[in-house]
Design an enzyme around this catalytic site. Structure first.
Site, PDB file in Angstrom:
ATOM      1  N   ARG A 127       0.856  -1.176   0.000  1.00  0.00           N
ATOM      2  CA  ARG A 127       0.000   0.000   0.000  1.00  0.00           C
ATOM      3  C   ARG A 127       0.890   1.223   0.000  1.00  0.00           C
ATOM      4  NH1 ARG A 127      -3.445  -2.486  -1.885  1.00  0.00           N
ATOM      5  NH2 ARG A 127      -5.529  -2.980  -1.074  1.00  0.00           N
TER       6      ARG A 127
ATOM      7  N   GLU B   3      -3.297   7.955  -3.667  1.00  0.00           N
ATOM      8  CA  GLU B   3      -3.765   7.620  -5.026  1.00  0.00           C
ATOM      9  C   GLU B   3      -5.104   8.297  -5.324  1.00  0.00           C
ATOM     10  OE1 GLU B   3      -3.789   3.430  -5.870  1.00  0.00           O
ATOM     11  OE2 GLU B   3      -1.865   3.111  -4.917  1.00  0.00           O
TER      12      GLU B   3
ATOM     13  N   HIS C 172      -0.761   1.276 -10.437  1.00  0.00           N
ATOM     14  CA  HIS C 172      -1.405   0.233  -9.622  1.00  0.00           C
ATOM     15  C   HIS C 172      -1.875  -0.929 -10.504  1.00  0.00           C
ATOM     16  CE1 HIS C 172      -3.370  -0.279  -5.443  1.00  0.00           C
ATOM     17  NE2 HIS C 172      -3.200  -1.471  -6.000  1.00  0.00           N
TER      18      HIS C 172
END
Length: 316
Positions: free
Chosen positions: A236, A265, A283
């Site tokens: 993460r 993000e 991602h």
């Protein structure tokens, strides 16, 4: 019929499986749920299939005194965007989709290791810009990965899959930092996190997100790394302190970084984008059709089992 909200569009195979036993609503937007949408979802649906960015926080649950929703079947293995304690207080089950993401995420880690060490992103940008003047012996010298030492922070299923690829595929020595010792079919040495930083050529961060791992990697860890070393993050984004990482890269404290996740993000700091010694992916960890179908079907199966009166296989 069970009313189900799916917060982003999924492949048809997943939607068809859900529609077999649910009245399905699919949002058109690819953006995370707003706070108003989060509250409405808890009030208007029996079940929700959320994903990364759909932040079911404690105060969102607190604003809905008597939720209709009984389950959040998260699409993804990480569920740090859901306050599971608050969900439990409101009688809402939370599930995730482990296993389906392991190999795909490990593959992206290897992609980033190679791209960062061999300066692949930098080389492609140079070529596309028309600045390549032909091969010569000193062109774009990076780090040869085979035989190097990799340090895995977080030796869960994904960390183990990465270590296995590094050992068998590239003959790398494996060091790991983990809360408990792991037994594996290949040699792997356990060290403390900061000791690991001083001994490896490549660091791969593979821990779950959440309060316990927020900024786990900061200025102290990065300053302990060797100047030629690279760091890769597929966990993460907020596991690494992005400000500290930018500073380490700018000052040459480390040679490079490969990132698939970011602290806020989809925002990526312009300071990161400006650096040539960092590889940035949007991602892509599980971005393969068969993987996304497998994840979606696992989430749907969690729902099906739950509404049949049994305990879902992936309850968190």
């Amino acid at each position: 019929m069970t009313k189900l909200l799916i917060t982003r569009r999924h492949p048809d195979a997943v939607l068809d499986a859900a529609r077999a036993f649910c009245d399905v609503t699919v949002r058109d937007s690819t953006a995370p749920l707003s706070e108003d949408e989060l509250r409405a979802s808890l009030q208007d649906y029996d079940a929700i299939m959320p994903t990364l960015g759909d932040t079911y926080s404690e105060h969102v649950f607190a604003d809905v005194a008597a939720p209709r929703a009984r389950i959040l079947a998260n699409f993804g293995v990480g569920y740090n965007h859901i306050d599971t304690i608050a969900a439990a207080r409101h009688g809402i089950a939370v599930c995730n989709t482990p296993g389906a993401v392991t190999d795909a995420t490990a593959d992206i880690a290897m992609t980033l290791i190679l791209m960062s060490a061999r300066r692949a992103g930098e080389g492609e940008r140079m070529l596309r810009a028309g600045n390549w003047q032909g091969w010569h012996p000193m062109q774009m010298l990076g780090m040869h990965v085979s035989g190097k030492t990799v340090g895995i922070i977080g030796m869960g299923n994904i960390g183990t899959a990465i270590a296995r690829r590094c050992h068998y595929g590239f003959g790398m020595k494996v060091i790991y930092a983990n809360r408990s010792e792991k037994r594996m079919e290949f040699p792997a040495e356990q060290m403390s996190q900061h000791e690991l930083a001083r001994h490896v050529d490549i660091v791969v961060v593979a821990v779950p997100g959440g309060r316990e791992t927020h900024h786990l990697i900061g200025a102290g860890f990065l300053s302990s790394m060797r100047p030629h070393a690279h760091i890769v993050n597929i966990s993460r984004g907020d596991v690494i302190d992005e400000t500290a990482l930018v500073t380490a890269l700018q000052k040459g404290q480390i040679a490079g970084a490969g990132l698939d996740v970011y602290e806020h993000e989809p925002h990526v700091p312009p300071e990161l984008i400006a650096l040539e010694n960092v590889t940035l992916l949007p991602h892509l960890g599980t971005a393969a059709l068969d993987v996304r179908v497998a994840m979606g079907l696992m989430a749907v199966d969690n729902l099906r089992v739950f509404f049949s009166g049994e305990s879902p296989p992936n309850l968190v």
